[in-house]
Design a protein around this motif. Sequence first.
Motif, mmCIF file in Angstrom:
data_model
loop_
_atom_site.group_PDB
_atom_site.id
_atom_site.type_symbol
_atom_site.label_atom_id
_atom_site.label_comp_id
_atom_site.label_asym_id
_atom_site.label_seq_id
_atom_site.Cartn_x
_atom_site.Cartn_y
_atom_site.Cartn_z
ATOM 1 N N LEU A 78 8.572 -33.424 9.757
ATOM 2 C CA LEU A 78 9.260 -32.297 10.706
ATOM 3 C C LEU A 78 10.585 -33.035 11.029
ATOM 4 O O LEU A 78 10.589 -34.017 11.723
ATOM 5 N N CYS A 79 11.760 -32.499 11.101
ATOM 6 C CA CYS A 79 12.962 -33.131 11.103
ATOM 7 C C CYS A 79 13.963 -32.511 12.130
ATOM 8 O O CYS A 79 14.079 -31.229 12.306
ATOM 9 N N LEU A 80 14.675 -33.111 12.979
ATOM 10 C CA LEU A 80 15.516 -32.864 13.818
ATOM 11 C C LEU A 80 17.059 -32.730 13.213
ATOM 12 O O LEU A 80 17.268 -34.215 12.847
ATOM 13 N N GLY A 81 17.850 -31.879 13.564
ATOM 14 C CA GLY A 81 19.128 -32.036 12.934
ATOM 15 C C GLY A 81 20.170 -32.102 13.965
ATOM 16 O O GLY A 81 19.809 -31.549 15.090
ATOM 17 N N LEU A 82 21.212 -32.775 13.812
ATOM 18 C CA LEU A 82 22.245 -32.632 15.029
ATOM 19 C C LEU A 82 21.955 -32.968 16.402
ATOM 20 O O LEU A 82 22.087 -32.342 17.238
ATOM 21 N N ASN A 83 20.835 -34.006 16.317
ATOM 22 C CA ASN A 83 20.530 -34.611 17.423
ATOM 23 C C ASN A 83 21.184 -35.817 18.180
ATOM 24 O O ASN A 83 20.732 -36.345 19.263
ATOM 25 N N TYR A 84 22.410 -35.993 17.748
ATOM 26 C CA TYR A 84 23.384 -36.728 18.510
ATOM 27 C C TYR A 84 24.758 -35.998 18.698
ATOM 28 O O TYR A 84 25.139 -35.696 17.624
ATOM 29 N N ASP A 100 17.559 -28.247 16.505
ATOM 30 C CA ASP A 100 17.885 -27.745 15.485
ATOM 31 C C ASP A 100 16.738 -28.406 14.138
ATOM 32 O O ASP A 100 16.999 -29.643 13.864
ATOM 33 N N ALA A 101 15.906 -27.596 13.769
ATOM 34 C CA ALA A 101 14.752 -28.277 12.932
ATOM 35 C C ALA A 101 14.797 -27.774 11.565
ATOM 36 O O ALA A 101 15.111 -26.766 11.158
ATOM 37 N N PHE A 102 14.237 -28.748 10.845
ATOM 38 C CA PHE A 102 13.936 -28.174 9.436
ATOM 39 C C PHE A 102 12.821 -29.147 8.817
ATOM 40 O O PHE A 102 12.179 -30.044 9.635
ATOM 41 N N VAL A 103 12.205 -28.851 7.543
ATOM 42 C CA VAL A 103 11.064 -29.581 7.247
ATOM 43 C C VAL A 103 11.374 -30.234 5.997
ATOM 44 O O VAL A 103 11.965 -29.833 5.007
ATOM 45 N N ARG A 104 10.742 -31.355 5.675
ATOM 46 C CA ARG A 104 10.737 -32.329 4.300
ATOM 47 C C ARG A 104 9.322 -32.148 3.861
ATOM 48 O O ARG A 104 8.570 -32.111 4.602
ATOM 49 N N GLY A 105 9.504 -32.484 2.567
ATOM 50 C CA GLY A 105 8.135 -32.334 1.879
ATOM 51 C C GLY A 105 7.705 -33.932 1.636
ATOM 52 O O GLY A 105 8.439 -34.736 1.681
ATOM 53 N N SER A 106 6.410 -34.186 1.394
ATOM 54 C CA SER A 106 5.868 -35.525 1.365
ATOM 55 C C SER A 106 6.441 -36.276 -0.066
ATOM 56 O O SER A 106 6.545 -37.275 -0.035
ATOM 57 N N ASP A 107 6.797 -35.353 -0.820
ATOM 58 C CA ASP A 107 7.138 -36.103 -2.272
ATOM 59 C C ASP A 107 8.559 -36.377 -2.067
ATOM 60 O O ASP A 107 9.169 -37.152 -2.961
ATOM 61 N N SER A 108 9.346 -36.368 -0.995
ATOM 62 C CA SER A 108 10.610 -36.620 -0.744
ATOM 63 C C SER A 108 10.699 -38.134 -0.201
ATOM 64 O O SER A 108 11.746 -38.751 -0.009
ATOM 65 N N ILE A 241 8.026 -37.289 12.271
ATOM 66 C CA ILE A 241 9.094 -36.467 12.878
ATOM 67 C C ILE A 241 10.429 -37.376 12.776
ATOM 68 O O ILE A 241 10.447 -38.580 13.233
ATOM 69 N N ALA A 242 11.355 -37.025 12.029
ATOM 70 C CA ALA A 242 12.453 -37.427 11.950
ATOM 71 C C ALA A 242 13.398 -37.049 13.062
ATOM 72 O O ALA A 242 13.548 -35.978 13.022
#
Length: 282
Positions: A78-84, A100-108, A241-242
């Motif tokens: 689970l990722c946060l974008g634009l967090n700085y 601002d959230a997006f998701v990555r898959g485990s194969d990445s 969480i990124a």
Amino acid sequence: MRLATIATDRGPRLHVRARTGYIDAGEATGDERLSSLQHVLAAGAPALDAIRPLAGRDGRESGPADFAAAVPAPPRVLCLGLNYSEHALEGGRAVPTWPDAFVRGSDSVLAPYADLVKPALTSKFDYEAELGIVIGAGGRYIRAEKALDAIAGFVVLNDASCRDWQRAATQWTAGKNFTGSMPIGPEVVTTDEVDVSDLAISSTLNGTVMQSARTSQMLVSVPAAVEFFSSFTRLAPGDVIATGTPGGVGFARTPPEFLKPGDVVECEVEGVGKIRNRVVAA
């Protein structure tokens, strides 16, 4: 504790960083279930207590090529974008007032020192140094003040991005999910080992510092990130969480500096560790 997943002739296995080197948790305890980070995270405190004494022993040395991804198969990233703020502004965006959230898959995910393959389908491959949160107990509706109870530890990651794919549409999924595009590691550093509220975070490209900031500059702090994501989904053991990247990424530079074969990119978070990846052609 510092936990690493290391490649062995029996496959990737969880190791504890010892007084010297690393110790295979399953082998040393006689409980093969403890050779899996996912099992340890799901089992919680009893499993962590069972392997904690290994940190005081002497183990075997491991080289960079031995390290697998610190979280080999996260259920989700689970990722946060634009967090700085600086990163939002350098990309021509307003500083967000909502995560601002997006998701990555485990194969990445990728090992922390493995070759980072530049996808053949992109001409704008970019680096992003980030602090990663590894979920332990997890849960739903976790208040920020209770967030540490849900966290197992922290990692360094590079949210490497295909900017042409990411910025071609309003949604970021494609540009953030190329296989093996997110190195993560080198260790999961437990919450009793490091306070991540104000740590230096940086990236270098071929030895030149590209990003330099502090985790205290994040718009959404680590506790607030756990509260936010757990508000709409149940955080599970092994989720990552990124937490977003600081300013200084390649696409925002003049001229832009995108990753190319032969480059070496390093991402570091003070007290957590450093990952290093050589970029190669697909």
